[in-house]
Design an enzyme around this catalytic site. Structure first.
Site, PDB file in Angstrom:
ATOM      1  N   HIS A 141     -31.101 -32.118   1.435  1.00  0.00           N
ATOM      2  CA  HIS A 141     -29.814 -31.452   1.602  1.00  0.00           C
ATOM      3  C   HIS A 141     -28.698 -32.428   1.265  1.00  0.00           C
ATOM      4  CE1 HIS A 141     -26.591 -29.011   3.204  1.00  0.00           C
ATOM      5  NE2 HIS A 141     -26.244 -29.981   4.031  1.00  0.00           N
ATOM      6  N   LYS A 162     -18.970 -32.341   1.901  1.00  0.00           N
ATOM      7  CA  LYS A 162     -19.631 -32.768   0.662  1.00  0.00           C
ATOM      8  C   LYS A 162     -19.251 -31.878  -0.519  1.00  0.00           C
ATOM      9  CE  LYS A 162     -23.781 -32.385   2.371  1.00  0.00           C
ATOM     10  NZ  LYS A 162     -23.409 -31.919   3.723  1.00  0.00           N
ATOM     11  N   ARG A 246     -15.823 -53.542   6.302  1.00  0.00           N
ATOM     12  CA  ARG A 246     -14.495 -53.644   5.697  1.00  0.00           C
ATOM     13  C   ARG A 246     -14.458 -54.653   4.557  1.00  0.00           C
ATOM     14  NH1 ARG A 246      -9.979 -54.161  10.286  1.00  0.00           N
ATOM     15  NH2 ARG A 246      -8.709 -53.893   8.403  1.00  0.00           N
TER      16      ARG A 246
END
Length: 320
Positions: A141, A162, A246
């Site tokens: 999926h 999505k 980050r």
């Protein structure tokens, strides 16, 4: 793992093979081996490791080898070969194949075809075709898009965004391969290729609008049948208590069909332009493959590269 097959008829249609002897119901004859065979050793009488499940390809070498024998001896060798009942035999270069040999193929019920392609060219194309159609596969999926030439697999829970992100990417000039269900195939020891099931190809579900056909709305240039999977992006709702990467120093992967694919986790929250973020992720992925890592470059400029030389590697394993 499940074994897959492809019908002989599909191979005939794909390569436009011409029939020398064609049996009925070729759609019921299934090819299950990705390997092919040049039967030169078999013409010499060696059958110890002969596999009749492989498609057999006669080329110039086999043809010239048979011409060395007397007609009776050559017929005996060909008869012995066809008696093993290979799944199919293809004669390359439209080389002449005597009527006597064709009759032997009929006697044993072996499909016999010819092609104008050279032996090497046809063999290479056939192996690629078989590797694709007989590859181990799994349906996942998600959404598969092509962004700047990179195949990006978007994963995440239903409703995370999505499909909406895929539509925005298509509007920005990128291409859709599959929405909702992505059929992933391992076509080699290093590569995964994704496509959409035939019955839902190029359809997208948008909550509040319904089903749309991307190729009809955005044009055929906005869609693509298959694409190699270069990067997996896991989309998840933003969690204020979770520490997200980050710097980009950590190497994260997702395991699919035994292969580790580079991956990222992108948090989703209102105000984030996910399409732009994914475009940047695709370009950054290409730069890394070319040997450039922006985070490492910045640390070098700051004189901190030694402090981060032992950066951890995190591997995410997805259940399949």
């Amino acid at each position: 793992m499940k074994d897959y097959t492809v019908s002989l008829k599909k191979i005939i249609d794909e390569f436009a093979l011409e029939e020398l002897y064609h049996i009925e119901n070729t759609e019921e004859i299934m090819v299950c081996s990705t390997e092919i065979n040049r039967p030169g050793l078999q013409m010499a009488g060696y059958y110890e490791f002969f596999d009749p499940a492989r498609i057999q390809i006669f080329g110039k070498s086999e043809h010239c080898f048979l011409e060395r024998f007397t007609p009776e001896k050559a017929k005996e060798r060909v008869s012995e070969f066809f008696s093993r009942r290979p799944v199919a035999v293809v004669i390359a270069r439209h080389l002449p194949f005597e009527e006597t040999y064709i009759n032997i193929a009929k006697e044993y019920g072996v499909p016999l075809f010819t092609t104008s392609e050279s032996t090497s060219s046809f063999s290479s194309s056939l192996i690629s075709f078989l590797n694709l159609h007989l590859a181990p596969r799994v349906t996942r999926h998600g959404v598969l898009v092509e962004v700047y030439g990179e195949g990006i697999l978007l994963l995440g829970e239903s409703g995370v965004g999505k499909s909406e992100t895929a539509i925005e990417l298509v509007k920005r000039g990128h291409r859709l391969i599959a929405d909702d269900a992505v059929e992933i195939r391992r076509v080699s020891s290093k590569s995964l290729v994704g496509t959409a099931p035939d019955n839902i190809r190029h359809f997208i579900e948008l909550r509040g609008i319904g089903i749309i056909n991307a190729s009809r709305i955005f044009g055929v240039g906005a869609v693509k049948l298959t694409e190699k999977i270069n990067l997996v992006i896991n989309m998840e709702p933003w969690d204020a208590n979770k520490a997200y990467d980050r710097m980009g120093l950590e190497s994260q992967t997702t395991e699919i069909l035994g292969l580790d694919i580079p991956s990222l986790t992108i948090p989703v929250k209102p105000g984030r332009n996910l399409a732009v973020i994914i475009e940047v992720a695709a370009m950054n992925s290409r730069q890394k493959k070319l040997g450039y890592n922006a985070a490492e470059d910045l640390l070098k400029r700051l004189g901190m590269s030694d402090d981060f030389s032992a950066a951890s590697t995190e591997k995410v394993t997805e259940p399949f």
